[in-house]
Design a protein around this motif. Structure first.
Motif, PDB file in Angstrom:
ATOM      1  N   VAL A 297      10.236  -4.356   1.982  1.00 46.70           N
ATOM      2  CA  VAL A 297       9.557  -5.531   1.431  1.00 46.70           C
ATOM      3  C   VAL A 297       8.057  -5.285   1.585  1.00 46.70           C
ATOM      4  O   VAL A 297       7.551  -5.209   2.707  1.00 46.70           O
ATOM      5  CB  VAL A 297       9.981  -6.819   2.170  1.00 46.70           C
ATOM      6  N   MET A 298       7.352  -5.118   0.474  1.00 48.40           N
ATOM      7  CA  MET A 298       5.946  -4.706   0.532  1.00 48.40           C
ATOM      8  C   MET A 298       5.022  -5.756  -0.060  1.00 48.40           C
ATOM      9  O   MET A 298       5.398  -6.503  -0.976  1.00 48.40           O
ATOM     10  CB  MET A 298       5.751  -3.380  -0.207  1.00 48.40           C
ATOM     11  N   ASP A 299       3.836  -5.811   0.481  1.00 47.83           N
ATOM     12  CA  ASP A 299       2.800  -6.720  -0.004  1.00 47.83           C
ATOM     13  C   ASP A 299       1.991  -5.990  -1.062  1.00 47.83           C
ATOM     14  O   ASP A 299       1.263  -5.041  -0.761  1.00 47.83           O
ATOM     15  CB  ASP A 299       1.906  -7.151   1.164  1.00 47.83           C
ATOM     16  N   LEU A 300       2.095  -6.436  -2.313  1.00 52.30           N
ATOM     17  CA  LEU A 300       1.366  -5.785  -3.394  1.00 52.30           C
ATOM     18  C   LEU A 300      -0.103  -6.183  -3.417  1.00 52.30           C
ATOM     19  O   LEU A 300      -0.899  -5.589  -4.147  1.00 52.30           O
ATOM     20  CB  LEU A 300       2.009  -6.119  -4.740  1.00 52.30           C
ATOM     21  N   SER A 301      -0.452  -7.195  -2.644  1.00 53.85           N
ATOM     22  CA  SER A 301      -1.849  -7.611  -2.556  1.00 53.85           C
ATOM     23  C   SER A 301      -2.506  -6.857  -1.404  1.00 53.85           C
ATOM     24  O   SER A 301      -2.143  -7.037  -0.245  1.00 53.85           O
ATOM     25  CB  SER A 301      -1.947  -9.121  -2.323  1.00 53.85           C
ATOM     26  N   ILE A 302      -3.457  -5.991  -1.718  1.00 53.30           N
ATOM     27  CA  ILE A 302      -4.095  -5.186  -0.685  1.00 53.30           C
ATOM     28  C   ILE A 302      -5.576  -5.546  -0.573  1.00 53.30           C
ATOM     29  O   ILE A 302      -6.154  -6.180  -1.469  1.00 53.30           O
ATOM     30  CB  ILE A 302      -3.919  -3.674  -0.954  1.00 53.30           C
ATOM     31  N   CYS A 303      -6.167  -5.143   0.537  1.00 57.86           N
ATOM     32  CA  CYS A 303      -7.592  -5.390   0.784  1.00 57.86           C
ATOM     33  C   CYS A 303      -8.344  -4.090   0.557  1.00 57.86           C
ATOM     34  O   CYS A 303      -8.012  -3.060   1.148  1.00 57.86           O
ATOM     35  CB  CYS A 303      -7.803  -5.902   2.207  1.00 57.86           C
ATOM     36  N   LEU A 304      -9.350  -4.135  -0.299  1.00 58.09           N
ATOM     37  CA  LEU A 304     -10.145  -2.946  -0.591  1.00 58.09           C
ATOM     38  C   LEU A 304     -11.304  -2.851   0.402  1.00 58.09           C
ATOM     39  O   LEU A 304     -12.093  -3.786   0.544  1.00 58.09           O
ATOM     40  CB  LEU A 304     -10.679  -2.988  -2.025  1.00 58.09           C
ATOM     41  N   SER A 305     -11.383  -1.740   1.092  1.00 55.10           N
ATOM     42  CA  SER A 305     -12.412  -1.538   2.103  1.00 55.10           C
ATOM     43  C   SER A 305     -13.812  -1.607   1.504  1.00 55.10           C
ATOM     44  O   SER A 305     -14.034  -1.247   0.338  1.00 55.10           O
ATOM     45  CB  SER A 305     -12.207  -0.186   2.785  1.00 55.10           C
ATOM     46  N   SER A 306     -14.765  -2.026   2.320  1.00 58.22           N
ATOM     47  CA  SER A 306     -16.152  -2.157   1.881  1.00 58.22           C
ATOM     48  C   SER A 306     -16.744  -0.820   1.440  1.00 58.22           C
ATOM     49  O   SER A 306     -17.750  -0.796   0.716  1.00 58.22           O
ATOM     50  CB  SER A 306     -17.003  -2.749   3.011  1.00 58.22           C
ATOM     51  N   ILE A 307     -16.145   0.304   1.856  1.00 63.80           N
ATOM     52  CA  ILE A 307     -16.693   1.610   1.454  1.00 63.80           C
ATOM     53  C   ILE A 307     -16.505   1.864  -0.038  1.00 63.80           C
ATOM     54  O   ILE A 307     -17.123   2.781  -0.587  1.00 63.80           O
ATOM     55  CB  ILE A 307     -16.071   2.765   2.260  1.00 63.80           C
ATOM     56  N   TYR A 308     -15.676   1.047  -0.695  1.00 62.96           N
ATOM     57  CA  TYR A 308     -15.428   1.230  -2.131  1.00 62.96           C
ATOM     58  C   TYR A 308     -16.007   0.110  -2.994  1.00 62.96           C
ATOM     59  O   TYR A 308     -15.900   0.163  -4.218  1.00 62.96           O
ATOM     60  CB  TYR A 308     -13.922   1.280  -2.415  1.00 62.96           C
ATOM     61  N   THR A 309     -16.554  -0.935  -2.397  1.00 68.72           N
ATOM     62  CA  THR A 309     -16.935  -2.123  -3.168  1.00 68.72           C
ATOM     63  C   THR A 309     -18.436  -2.161  -3.433  1.00 68.72           C
ATOM     64  O   THR A 309     -19.239  -1.686  -2.625  1.00 68.72           O
ATOM     65  CB  THR A 309     -16.519  -3.411  -2.437  1.00 68.72           C
TER      66      THR A 309
END
Length: 567
Positions: A297-309
């Motif tokens: 059971v996986m969470d498709l909502s992920i957090c994008l690290s600040s190193i990419y934003t």
């Protein structure tokens, strides 16, 4: 006699016994050293605790997440390697190549005698795109035009936008391609007809212009395809350019749900970490689920690290499907979306007597969970880092049991389609150079030569002996002002990622599909997407020059780190 020493009476130190005594003493000393060594080793083994494997990589992490070559991009913290990067890229996997001779043989076998010349034909009616002669003509024109790619399949032509054009799709690979993947293109062909019944291709459209040929109908046979040498392996390869179906999997019925076995990871400190960290932990969870024969059971909502934003802040709410091929994952593994799972669980858990087995210590190994009969195993992670990292589950004795299933994780085919589009616009015939500047070029303490070695004059001097003048040169760089590289235009035709903004702007296919995926909300083309595409286009250049291998003597991670990076 009485004046002699007692020692002399024993005979121990008589000259004839000295050799034996020396050998005995050496043996005793060696045995003592051995005993002490075993004792020290035993104490070290009993008290040793491995450090955080993400920052002090094990062999597996070194193999998968970094590269021992000098490739700048491959070991960069901002770029991840996925399953298709580790597939063997040899022609026996891809099958037989279609050439002009194959088309001629196919035409001879398929069509009868050609219409005799001198007979007037109706040139006012529509072009019959289903006519075998039209098909053969279009294939020959395609093979002749695109000299730097190999063709593996041609789809049958369909009507284009009007009576004088046809759309056709084909599967291909660049001749010098290193990635284990197929690509799909579909273009629009303008067909000219003459009164003596002859035909010619007036023009071939740009990449993906033949939209009517994009979607292959179910069970439709290809127009021309040789039998692959190994069809099983060929079918397991990514096909960039195909229609993507990454809708969420749904449990068919209450009965199916109640008879299922599930694994879920909750909490932990992995969120908003680098993409390398995220994947190392996610694949640990997926590997455990496969070992236990359970659905992850996986969470498709992920957090994008600040190193990419662009905001330099961590950003929540990013969809897994923006970055990875969920269609391949759901077809090859048993996974469910977390939100949908809890809705079903709340509906049927009490009614069907479904039980939950809670695990709050990562040191409880998967092997100890093999006999758990409960419907759901929940691993709950605390607040203290690094003990709350998911990948800790796969450390220690588990490391030799749980194999991370890298083959299940591929890059997003939507992003890879942009890579294919850029490469196709360059006719897959270009060289590439990676130029790191930015903060590293400004930091003279760690990178004393980088700024000078990546100046336009220095680049021209370096490139002169390595890349032929007049070539298409793709420059992958973090230098925001691309006019910095204008002096190179005197020798090369330069290209940059932002030259192709139309591939992700509001009129693009990528924009339309990701907006739909994101419930109608437009998706930002973020830093991770940029560096991922920039990297992949760079890696498809015929010649590739890398900053910390070919352009400068500085070490990638700063002064005196070259030898460390190579180990």
């Amino acid at each position: 006699m009485l004046g002699r020493s007692a020692f002399s009476r024993t005979g121990t130190f008589r000259p004839e016994n000295l050799g034996q005594n020396a050998m005995a003493m050496i043996g005793n000393v060696c045995f003592s050293i051995f005993v002490v060594g075993v004792l020290v080793f035993t104490i070290m083994a009993a008290t040793y605790e491995p450090e955080d494997p993400l920052f002090h990589p094990s062999t597996k992490i070194t193999t998968f997440l970094t590269s021992k070559s000098n490739a700048t991009f491959k070991s960069d913290n901002t770029v991840v390697r996925t399953g298709e990067d580790f597939m063997a890229a040899n022609e026996t996997v891809f099958g037989s190549i279609i050439n002009s001779t194959d088309v001629d043989n196919f035409a001879s076998a398929e069509s009868g005698d050609a219409a005799p010349t001198g007979i007037r034909c109706d040139v006012s009616g529509p072009v019959d795109c289903k006519d075998p002669e039209v098909f053969h003509l279009m294939m020959r024109a395609t093979i002749e035009k695109f000299q730097d790619i190999h063709f593996y399949r041609f789809g049958k032509p369909v009507r284009g936008s009007n009576d004088s054009n046809c759309d056709m799709a084909w599967r291909f690979r660049p001749k010098e391609g290193k990635a284990a993947a197929f690509y799909k293109d579909y273009r629009r062909f303008e067909i000219d007809r003459y009164e003596n019944c002859t035909l010619s291709v007036a023009s071939i459209g740009e990449y993906h212009t033949g939209i009517n040929a994009r979607k292959r109908k179910k069970h439709q046979k290809a127009g021309l395809e040789k039998t692959p040498g190994n069809s099983g392996q060929a079918n397991a390869l990514p096909v960039v350019g195909e229609v993507v179906n990454d809708s969420l999997p749904v449990v068919e019925s209450e009965s199916s749900f109640s008879h299922g076995k599930y694994l879920i990871y909750e909490g932990g400190g992995d969120r908003c970490k680098s993409m390398n960290h995220y994947l190392w932990s996610f694949l640990c969870a997926l590997g455990e689920a496969q070992y236990l024969n359970r659905t992850l059971v996986m969470d498709l909502s992920i957090c994008l690290s600040s190193i990419y934003t662009t905001s330099k802040q961590d950003e929540e709410g990013k969809d897994f499907r923006f970055y990875f091929d969920f269609e391949h994952l759901k077809e090859a593994a048993s996974v469910l979306d977390k939100k949908q799972f809890w809705e079903d669980w709340n509906k049927w858990q009490q009614k069907d007597g479904l039980n939950l087995h809670l695990v709050e210590d990562f040191r409880v190994t998967p092997m100890k969970l093999m006999d758990v009969k409960d419907a759901l195993i929940m691993r709950k992670f605390g607040l203290v880092e690094p003990d709350n990292y998911w990948y800790r589950v796969c450390e220690g004795e588990t490391e030799s049991v749980i194999q991370r299933p890298w083959h299940l994780l591929w890059k997003s085919r939507r992003l890879m389609d942009i890579v294919s589009a850029i490469s196709s616009k360059l006719n897959w015939d270009y060289d590439s150079v990676h130029v790191v500047r930015g903060e590293k070029a400004r930091n003279k303490e760690l990178w004393p030569n980088l700024d000078a070695h990546t100046s336009p004059d220095a680049l021209l001097s370096t490139l002169r002996d390595k890349i032929d003048e007049g070539r298409n040169l793709y420059i992958a760089t973090n230098e925001p002002d691309t006019s910095f590289f204008d002096p190179l235009k005197d020798k090369y035709t330069t290209h940059f990622l932002d030259d192709y903004k139309d591939l992700w702007d509001e009129n693009s296919e990528w924009y339309s599909e990701t907006t739909k995926l994101n419930s109608g909300i437009p998706v930002e083309f973020d830093g991770y997407m940029r560096v991922s595409i920039d990297t992949e286009v760079f890696l498809r250049g015929k010649k590739q020059l890398e900053t910390f291998n070919d352009l400068t003597s500085d070490c990638k991670d700063g002064i005196s780190t070259c030898n460390v990076a190579a180990n």
